[in-house]
Design a protein around this motif. Sequence first.
Motif, mmCIF file in Angstrom:
data_model
loop_
_atom_site.group_PDB
_atom_site.id
_atom_site.type_symbol
_atom_site.label_atom_id
_atom_site.label_comp_id
_atom_site.label_asym_id
_atom_site.label_seq_id
_atom_site.Cartn_x
_atom_site.Cartn_y
_atom_site.Cartn_z
ATOM 1 N N UNK A 83 3.788 42.762 12.027
ATOM 2 C CA UNK A 83 4.099 41.375 11.685
ATOM 3 C C UNK A 83 2.964 40.747 10.886
ATOM 4 N N UNK A 84 3.342 40.010 9.841
ATOM 5 C CA UNK A 84 2.381 39.192 9.094
ATOM 6 C C UNK A 84 2.925 37.770 9.032
ATOM 7 N N UNK A 85 2.083 36.783 9.336
ATOM 8 C CA UNK A 85 2.497 35.378 9.276
ATOM 9 C C UNK A 85 1.527 34.597 8.406
ATOM 10 N N UNK A 86 2.061 33.626 7.677
ATOM 11 C CA UNK A 86 1.245 32.837 6.745
ATOM 12 C C UNK A 86 0.807 31.525 7.377
ATOM 13 N N UNK A 87 0.246 31.614 8.562
ATOM 14 C CA UNK A 87 -0.142 30.411 9.302
ATOM 15 C C UNK A 87 -1.283 30.787 10.227
ATOM 16 N N UNK A 88 -1.718 29.813 11.017
ATOM 17 C CA UNK A 88 -2.661 30.153 12.076
ATOM 18 C C UNK A 88 -1.910 30.882 13.187
ATOM 19 N N UNK A 89 -2.640 31.596 13.997
ATOM 20 C CA UNK A 89 -2.041 32.316 15.125
ATOM 21 C C UNK A 89 -2.247 31.488 16.387
ATOM 22 N N UNK A 90 -1.333 30.583 16.652
ATOM 23 C CA UNK A 90 -1.399 29.755 17.858
ATOM 24 C C UNK A 90 -0.928 30.564 19.059
ATOM 25 N N UNK A 91 -1.123 29.982 20.245
ATOM 26 C CA UNK A 91 -0.655 30.631 21.472
ATOM 27 C C UNK A 91 0.801 31.022 21.362
ATOM 28 N N UNK A 92 1.631 30.086 20.898
ATOM 29 C CA UNK A 92 3.061 30.373 20.945
ATOM 30 C C UNK A 92 3.476 31.424 19.926
ATOM 31 N N UNK A 93 2.782 31.497 18.803
ATOM 32 C CA UNK A 93 3.070 32.561 17.847
ATOM 33 C C UNK A 93 2.778 33.921 18.466
ATOM 34 N N UNK A 94 1.648 34.042 19.155
ATOM 35 C CA UNK A 94 1.315 35.298 19.825
ATOM 36 C C UNK A 94 2.305 35.593 20.946
ATOM 37 N N UNK A 95 2.694 34.564 21.680
ATOM 38 C CA UNK A 95 3.643 34.752 22.773
ATOM 39 C C UNK A 95 4.989 35.250 22.261
ATOM 40 N N UNK A 96 5.478 34.646 21.183
ATOM 41 C CA UNK A 96 6.766 35.064 20.630
ATOM 42 C C UNK A 96 6.704 36.503 20.120
ATOM 43 N N UNK A 97 5.603 36.854 19.459
ATOM 44 C CA UNK A 97 5.454 38.215 18.952
ATOM 45 C C UNK A 97 5.452 39.226 20.095
ATOM 46 N N UNK A 98 4.640 38.960 21.111
ATOM 47 C CA UNK A 98 4.569 39.886 22.240
ATOM 48 C C UNK A 98 5.892 39.958 23.000
ATOM 49 N N UNK A 99 6.571 38.829 23.135
ATOM 50 C CA UNK A 99 7.866 38.817 23.819
ATOM 51 C C UNK A 99 8.893 39.685 23.095
ATOM 52 N N UNK A 100 8.753 39.779 21.771
ATOM 53 C CA UNK A 100 9.657 40.613 20.982
ATOM 54 C C UNK A 100 9.240 42.082 20.980
ATOM 55 N N UNK A 101 8.143 42.415 21.653
ATOM 56 C CA UNK A 101 7.682 43.789 21.710
ATOM 57 C C UNK A 101 6.807 44.196 20.544
ATOM 58 N N UNK A 102 6.417 43.241 19.705
ATOM 59 C CA UNK A 102 5.576 43.530 18.544
ATOM 60 C C UNK A 102 4.143 43.763 19.023
ATOM 61 N N UNK A 103 3.501 44.826 18.528
ATOM 62 C CA UNK A 103 2.174 45.176 19.011
ATOM 63 C C UNK A 103 1.062 44.881 18.012
ATOM 64 N N UNK A 104 1.408 44.471 16.778
ATOM 65 C CA UNK A 104 0.394 44.239 15.742
ATOM 66 C C UNK A 104 0.801 43.005 14.958
ATOM 67 N N UNK A 105 -0.079 41.996 14.955
ATOM 68 C CA UNK A 105 0.211 40.737 14.286
ATOM 69 C C UNK A 105 -0.998 40.330 13.450
ATOM 70 N N UNK A 106 -0.772 40.092 12.177
ATOM 71 C CA UNK A 106 -1.823 39.636 11.269
ATOM 72 C C UNK A 106 -1.479 38.243 10.781
ATOM 73 N N UNK A 107 -2.430 37.327 10.911
ATOM 74 C CA UNK A 107 -2.238 35.948 10.479
ATOM 75 C C UNK A 107 -3.167 35.646 9.315
ATOM 76 N N UNK A 108 -2.677 34.839 8.388
ATOM 77 C CA UNK A 108 -3.478 34.451 7.234
ATOM 78 C C UNK A 108 -4.630 33.541 7.644
#
Length: 277
Positions: free
Chosen positions: A197-222
């Motif tokens: 996952x790549x997102x064009x925003x800050x990585x707030x708590x809820x962004x990380x929570x949503x990613x992990x809830x979806x089973x995503x293991x790698x998240x990169x934020x701008x």
Amino acid sequence: MLRGVERWRGGEVRHVEDHVAEEVPVAFVYNDQPFAVMMATPADIADFATGFALSEGIVERLADVSVEHIETFIEGIEVRLRIPAARAQALARRRRSMAGRSGCGVCGSELLEAALRYPPPVASDVRVTTAALRRALGELRAAQALTALTGAAHAAGWMAVDGSLLLAREDVGRHNALDKLIGAMAAAGHQPEAGFLVVTSRASYEMAMKAASAGISFMAAISAPTALAISLAEHADLTLLGFARDDGQAVYTHPRRLLADRPAASGDTGASAGTPP
């Protein structure tokens, strides 16, 4: 949407038509009971509705939620969804009236324990090279049509392991863009172990929570992560990157999943086959 604007540049004033991002209330109604109203861009609404249901833990799988009807009113958009009775009962117990501002998913939570939710550790364990990450950043930039027109949207992109773009969604709210992407991923059958996952925003708590809830293991934020997002990512075994740029990134949690580019072999000039060095 086009709107007239006075544009002041270099001491001159011009009256021009400008593209402006739309933002409307979107109401989610589960089993005929209102649950949440989110401010969002009126596009990819079915993806938004299903992704929200999945990322917020309202249901655990796509098969447990169906979009029955989407209707547009003067006031906004209403989405009627159907979930299993047991899920509806659980939803009633944790019921919260969320009048979110541009996708603020914890706004209106009645209790602290309802506002903060820690998903279990992710099961997938993708590996991503820095070259793939750079490719992903470039491909997501090129896919941001709404941002190019308005300058007022966030994007979330689902990338193959080689960094090629598989899906992208945009919205005025960063949470909404991610929910839309999660819904689109589920509908298309994309598995969390097959990409990142790549997102064009800050990585707030809820962004990380949503990613992990979806089973995503790698998240990169701008942009930067928050302390609570880092804490959640550490707990959920989510690799969390911030300040992702073409020339580098900061790895905050579980760095094992980010791999350095393979160094050139001895005698390798870096020229591709058929191309003179």
